[in-house]
Enzyme design. Structure first.
Site, PDB file in Angstrom:
ATOM      1  N   CYS A 100       1.478  29.690 -43.972  1.00  0.00           N
ATOM      2  CA  CYS A 100       0.602  28.551 -44.234  1.00  0.00           C
ATOM      3  C   CYS A 100      -0.340  28.862 -45.411  1.00  0.00           C
ATOM      4  O   CYS A 100       0.115  29.081 -46.523  1.00  0.00           O
ATOM      5  CB  CYS A 100      -0.144  28.206 -42.944  1.00  0.00           C
ATOM      6  SG  CYS A 100      -1.111  26.698 -42.950  1.00  0.00           S
ATOM      7  N   HIS A 101      -1.650  28.891 -45.163  1.00  0.00           N
ATOM      8  CA  HIS A 101      -2.641  29.180 -46.202  1.00  0.00           C
ATOM      9  C   HIS A 101      -2.911  30.684 -46.358  1.00  0.00           C
ATOM     10  O   HIS A 101      -3.707  31.075 -47.204  1.00  0.00           O
ATOM     11  CB  HIS A 101      -3.961  28.475 -45.885  1.00  0.00           C
ATOM     12  CG  HIS A 101      -3.925  26.995 -46.086  1.00  0.00           C
ATOM     13  ND1 HIS A 101      -3.319  26.140 -45.195  1.00  0.00           N
ATOM     14  CD2 HIS A 101      -4.416  26.219 -47.077  1.00  0.00           C
ATOM     15  CE1 HIS A 101      -3.448  24.897 -45.623  1.00  0.00           C
ATOM     16  NE2 HIS A 101      -4.104  24.912 -46.769  1.00  0.00           N
TER      17      HIS A 101
END
Length: 166
Positions: A100-101
């Site tokens: 994800c991030h």
């Protein structure tokens, strides 16, 4: 192996909880580091105990690194010590898993130029601007780096990371 997680409040709950327990199931020692000791809480309310502050971490004592996503990486990447931990472990070739991030921390560490990887689509441009050949696939393995996009990729992500640890 000793595996370190770097995270903070508003992590994506399943992106920290699933790998934490999956890696323990494999027999690894798992530690969570954050800004301060106590607990950190995910976006959906799940809390986990913090074992070490970023300042207490000696990256030489750890064999691998996990960088879960959510909103936490936006905060973690602003901490110079956390970024240095990630930079050192990545450049030394220790296994690093991001989802994800999570790669935002590696972007701030300046270590991704010329690498292949993936992430949440919302940071795709940041990845490309950092020199990553961004690939829209559930898991991308490039040397010591295993990256995935989102919670739907958790099983593939950990499957490949566990292989890398053996």
């Amino acid at each position: 192996m000793k595996i370190l997680f770097l995270s903070a409040n508003e992590f994506e709950d399943v992106e920290l909880i699933y790998p934490y327990h999956r890696l323990k199931e494999e027999g690894h020692e798992v530690y969570i580091a954050s800004f301060e000791k106590g607990v950190i809480t995910g976006k959906h309310g799940y809390s986990v105990k913090v074992d070490l502050t970023f300042d207490e971490v000696n990256p030489d004592e750890f064999d691998a690194l996990v960088l879960p996503g959510g909103r936490a990486p936006e905060r973690v990447r602003l901490n110079e010590k956390a970024v240095e931990i990630a930079r050192k472990m990545f450049t030394e070739g220790k296994p690093v898993a991001t989802i994800c991030h999570g790669p935002q921390i590696l972007i701030s560490a300046g270590v991704l130029k010329g690498r292949k990887g993936t992430s949440y689509i919302g940071i795709r441009d940041d990845m490309i601007n950092a020199g990553v050949e961004w690939i829209d696939r559930e898991v991308v393995v490039d040397g010591n780096w295993v990256s995935s996009r989102h919670p739907g990729d958790l099983y593939a992500w950990m499957r490949e990371f566990v292989k890398l640890l053996k």
